[in-house]
Design a protein around this motif. Structure first.
Motif, PDB file in Angstrom:
ATOM      1  N   ASP A   7      16.463   3.655  -7.665  1.00  0.00           N
ATOM      2  CA  ASP A   7      17.089   4.965  -7.410  1.00  0.00           C
ATOM      3  C   ASP A   7      16.281   6.076  -8.064  1.00  0.00           C
ATOM      4  N   GLN A  31      29.694  14.256  -2.622  1.00  0.00           N
ATOM      5  CA  GLN A  31      28.541  13.381  -2.438  1.00  0.00           C
ATOM      6  C   GLN A  31      28.397  12.442  -3.637  1.00  0.00           C
ATOM      7  N   ARG A  32      27.719  11.318  -3.401  1.00  0.00           N
ATOM      8  CA  ARG A  32      27.415  10.388  -4.500  1.00  0.00           C
ATOM      9  C   ARG A  32      26.693  11.142  -5.616  1.00  0.00           C
ATOM     10  N   GLU A  34      24.115  10.454  -7.396  1.00  0.00           N
ATOM     11  CA  GLU A  34      22.639  10.490  -7.324  1.00  0.00           C
ATOM     12  C   GLU A  34      22.158  11.537  -6.304  1.00  0.00           C
ATOM     13  N   GLY A 241      34.221  12.118  -5.952  1.00  0.00           N
ATOM     14  CA  GLY A 241      32.863  12.639  -6.168  1.00  0.00           C
ATOM     15  C   GLY A 241      32.826  13.817  -7.137  1.00  0.00           C
ATOM     16  N   HIS A 244      31.571  13.492 -10.925  1.00  0.00           N
ATOM     17  CA  HIS A 244      30.163  13.582 -11.347  1.00  0.00           C
ATOM     18  C   HIS A 244      29.843  14.992 -11.825  1.00  0.00           C
ATOM     19  N   LYS A 268      30.592   9.569   1.677  1.00  0.00           N
ATOM     20  CA  LYS A 268      29.847   8.544   0.939  1.00  0.00           C
ATOM     21  C   LYS A 268      28.838   7.791   1.822  1.00  0.00           C
ATOM     22  N   THR A 271      23.158   8.438   1.715  1.00  0.00           N
ATOM     23  CA  THR A 271      22.516   7.723   0.602  1.00  0.00           C
ATOM     24  C   THR A 271      21.151   8.355   0.301  1.00  0.00           C
TER      25      THR A 271
END
Ligand code: 13P
Ligand code: SF4
Length: 308
Positions: A7, A31-32, A34, A241, A244, A268, A271
């Protein structure tokens, strides 16, 4: 190489390539983590639209669901709008059609159609004004009080605003399947377990849930509330989300999710891999047919005017 090293490598590649290709990445709070990390801007749906419009970059990659990329395409006709996953959509947004609004207008020609930004461009094109959760109350307050309002498609948001403004609002019968899982009983249970915690929810939640909350607001509003209040614990009624972004600013505060099911699979589905592919191949370019964009921009510009 383990997954977190992979990642990290991908994040570095994305950051290098987006600069080389003049791509500005805008991500939603759902969003995720990362993906929020590689974004140039993270915000709620209204702030994302303004960030796209105001960006100096030629290319904008929207890490969010389809209506967010479409909104950017409508507001930025001279920029290239990329989506890393064009199939990421919003089921509530898809529950309403332009044909439904046309038929409604024939029967109620004097009613103002107020449209949540969570809608396809075709629906915005036949609306009087768009709103997001961060500005809906302010905008509806600014509309003539002698006009009836038809709000589409989120009935929970409509009912929550109507209660706040003490004004009748007719609403289309739809809601967000993710926020709908937050129940009044669960909030009561969590409040008993964490009596010191403040309850912060999104106005897409059921009015019974909003009634029990200390605050209801957009994703950006919820983040701001956590940052600005002295409380140390929060029961959060919106997609996970947001944790984060909150943890980056308030690592020591305790966050309790109002339901384990607060996870939007469409948000989600984006990616790091898909973002890298999108940058490498300049795909998928999101466009809105010109006749629809020309009409939809009127409702979006009206929103920006009334929200400012
Ligand atoms: P915000 O406008 O608060 O970002 O919400 C968008 C959304 O899709 C909520 O489910
Ligand atoms: Fe749509 Fe709900 Fe997902 Fe937001 S959380 S994008 S309203 S399905």
């Amino acid at each position: 190489m383990n997954n977190s090293q992979k990642d990290q490598q991908m994040k570095e590649e994305i950051i290098k390539k987006k600069q080389e290709k003049d791509i500005f990445i805008i991500a939603h709070y759902y969003q995720r983590g990362e993906i929020q990390d590689v974004a140039d801007f993270v915000g709620d749906s209204y702030a994302m639209a303004l960030a796209a419009r105001d960006s100096q970059s030629k290319n904008i990659l929207v890490a969010g669901v389809d209506f967010m990329a479409e909104t950017a395409a409508i507001l930025c006709p001279d920029k290239t709008i990329l989506s890393p996953e064009p199939a990421a959509t919003c089921p509530m947004a898809n529950s309403i059609t332009a044909e439904h609004i046309r038929q409604y207008r024939e029967l109620h020609p004097d009613t103002l159609v107020v449209t949540y930004v969570n809608t396809p461009a075709e629906v915005k094109a036949v609306s009087d004004v768009c709103v997001t959760s961060s500005n809906a109350e302010k905008i509806i307050r600014a509309l003539p009080s002698d006009k009836n309002i038809y709000f589409v498609p989120d009935q929970n948001l409509a009912r929550n605003i109507a209660r706040g403004l003490d004004r009748e609002i007719e609403a289309f019968d739809s809601s967000c399947p993710i926020h709908a899982v937050v129940s009044r009983d669960e909030i009561i249970k969590l409040k008993a377990l964490h009596p010191e915690a403040l309850v912060l929810v999104h106005p897409e939640c059921d009015p019974e849930v909003v009634h029990l909350a200390d605050y209801a607001g957009s994703t950006a509003g919820i983040l701001k509330k956590v940052v600005e209040t002295d409380a140390k614990a929060f029961i959060i009624g919106t997609e996970s989300g947001i944790f984060h972004a909150i943890r980056q600013q308030c690592p020591d505060k305790q966050l309790i999710l109002a339901s384990e099911a607060l996870l939007c699979p469409n948000m989600k589905s984006i990616t790091l891999h898909k973002i890298l592919y999108s940058i490498d191949n300049m795909e998928t370019v999101i466009t809105v047919p010109q006749d629809i964009a020309c009409q939809a921009v009127v409702a979006l510009e009206k929103m920006i005017e009334l929200a400012s």
